[in-house]
Design an enzyme around this catalytic site. Structure first.
Site, mmCIF file in Angstrom:
data_model
loop_
_atom_site.group_PDB
_atom_site.id
_atom_site.type_symbol
_atom_site.label_atom_id
_atom_site.label_comp_id
_atom_site.label_asym_id
_atom_site.label_seq_id
_atom_site.Cartn_x
_atom_site.Cartn_y
_atom_site.Cartn_z
ATOM 1 N N TYR A 116 53.795 94.072 39.595
ATOM 2 C CA TYR A 116 54.615 95.732 38.965
ATOM 3 C C TYR A 116 54.573 96.311 39.983
ATOM 4 C CZ TYR A 116 54.140 98.770 35.326
ATOM 5 O OH TYR A 116 54.191 99.543 34.054
ATOM 6 N N LYS B 84 59.094 98.194 39.774
ATOM 7 C CA LYS B 84 59.522 100.082 38.918
ATOM 8 C C LYS B 84 59.576 101.053 40.330
ATOM 9 C CE LYS B 84 57.325 99.833 35.293
ATOM 10 N NZ LYS B 84 58.568 100.046 34.250
ATOM 11 N N ILE C 160 48.341 105.361 30.421
ATOM 12 C CA ILE C 160 49.127 106.106 29.362
ATOM 13 C C ILE C 160 47.471 105.198 27.887
ATOM 14 C CG2 ILE C 160 50.393 105.786 27.449
ATOM 15 C CD1 ILE C 160 50.623 107.893 29.709
ATOM 16 N N GLY D 221 62.466 97.147 24.419
ATOM 17 C CA GLY D 221 61.115 97.783 24.154
ATOM 18 C C GLY D 221 61.106 98.684 22.945
ATOM 19 N N SER E 68 57.093 104.266 36.778
ATOM 20 C CA SER E 68 54.906 104.237 36.860
ATOM 21 C C SER E 68 55.311 105.181 37.794
ATOM 22 C CB SER E 68 54.360 102.645 36.694
ATOM 23 O OG SER E 68 52.868 102.603 37.331
ATOM 24 N N ALA F 232 56.503 97.007 42.957
ATOM 25 C CA ALA F 232 57.574 96.814 43.789
ATOM 26 C C ALA F 232 58.559 97.020 42.664
ATOM 27 C CB ALA F 232 57.530 95.287 43.996
ATOM 28 N N SER G 89 59.449 98.383 19.812
ATOM 29 C CA SER G 89 59.558 98.497 18.835
ATOM 30 C C SER G 89 57.569 98.911 19.379
ATOM 31 C CB SER G 89 58.680 96.557 18.870
ATOM 32 O OG SER G 89 57.906 96.169 20.094
ATOM 33 N N ASN H 292 63.366 100.849 28.779
ATOM 34 C CA ASN H 292 61.663 100.799 29.190
ATOM 35 C C ASN H 292 60.775 99.413 28.857
ATOM 36 O OD1 ASN H 292 59.158 102.114 27.417
ATOM 37 N ND2 ASN H 292 60.027 100.560 25.960
#
Length: 256
Positions: free
Chosen positions: A164, A168, A197, A21, A151, A166, A23, A99
């Site tokens: 999300y 992370k 962020i 990830g 996170s 769970a 880019s 990432n």
């Protein structure tokens, strides 16, 4: 310039890094930070080919080799090809940054099974697939750095972000367990758990929601991708060899 000074300025000189990830957003910042420190970089992407090629081009400005490498990191065959391509054009990877990630904001009862699976696959399964493929190369050299981007919601949990959180949280457990498994072989495994962020991942928030995040952050601002990249760069360096199985959370005091 003395050899020691060059080493201090470019502590990753000649190493090979894969950033999934890579880019845009945090991934892009990580690619550039590692290249600036001397690492050759494979910029992984799924669909954003042009953006990934631009990141690779920028990396090369630091005097390193770089390439944009397409792969769906939730699929084992794609991951195998990603590692093979990296080995062929850059060399054997000594740094892996997991990432790639996706998120969703909705109640659990409104989360479809397909959406749950997509989040778990992208945020957790992909780390397993990538680590599984790079570890043999790291074992051969008795050296490696695996850095997983988690996170704060993986630590504290987030309402309306159960899938999300769970994924992370699972990534943190994955980090701690794998660190114990590969530590005797000179490989460190750590997690970075960012706070709020300023990336595309929170671009859907209303202005008042963004302001609320800022108010809850002790330093009084949202984080930047560069804030996260600087932590990743440290964890990727040889000097971080006594740090493994840890979760470092650059969150500006949002979570203490």
């Amino acid at each position: 310039m003395s050899r020691n000074l060059v080493h201090n300025l470019r502590p990753l000189d000649g190493q090979v890094a894969i950033v999934t990830g890579g880019s845009r957003g945090i991934g892009k910042a990580i690619c550039l930070a590692l290249a600036q420190s001397g690492a050759h970089v494979a910029v992984n992407y799924l669909r954003s080919q042009e953006a990934a090629e631009q990141v690779a081009k920028h990396c090369k400005q630091y005097g390193v080799q770089a390439l944009a490498a397409q792969a769906d990191v939730t699929k084992s065959q794609d991951v195998k090809q990603l590692i093979q391509t990296t080995c062929l054009y850059l060399g054997k990877p000594s740094i892996l940054v997991n990432n790639a990630g996706i998120s969703s904001t909705r109640l659990l009862i409104d989360t479809s099974e397909e959406e749950w699976d997509a989040i778990i696959d992208t945020n957790l399964k992909a780390a397993y697939l990538c680590a599984k493929e790079v570890i043999p190369h790291m074992l051969h050299n008795h050296y490696g750095r695996i850095i997983n981007i988690s996170s704060i919601w993986g630590i504290a949990g987030g309402s309306c972000e159960v899938a999300y959180s769970a994924s992370k949280g699972g990534l943190i457990a994955f980090t701690k367990a794998l660190a114990k498994e590969v530590g005797p072989s000179g490989i460190t495994v750590n997690a970075v758990a960012p706070g709020a962020i300023d990336t595309d991942m929170i671009s859907h928030l209303r202005e008042e929601e963004r302001e609320a995040l800022v108010e809850e952050t002790a330093v009084g601002r949202l984080g930047t991708p560069a804030d996260i990249a600087s932590v990743v760069r440290f964890l990727a360096e040889p000097s971080s060899s006594f740090l493994t199985g840890q979760v470092i959370s650059p969150n500006g005091g949002f979570l203490t």
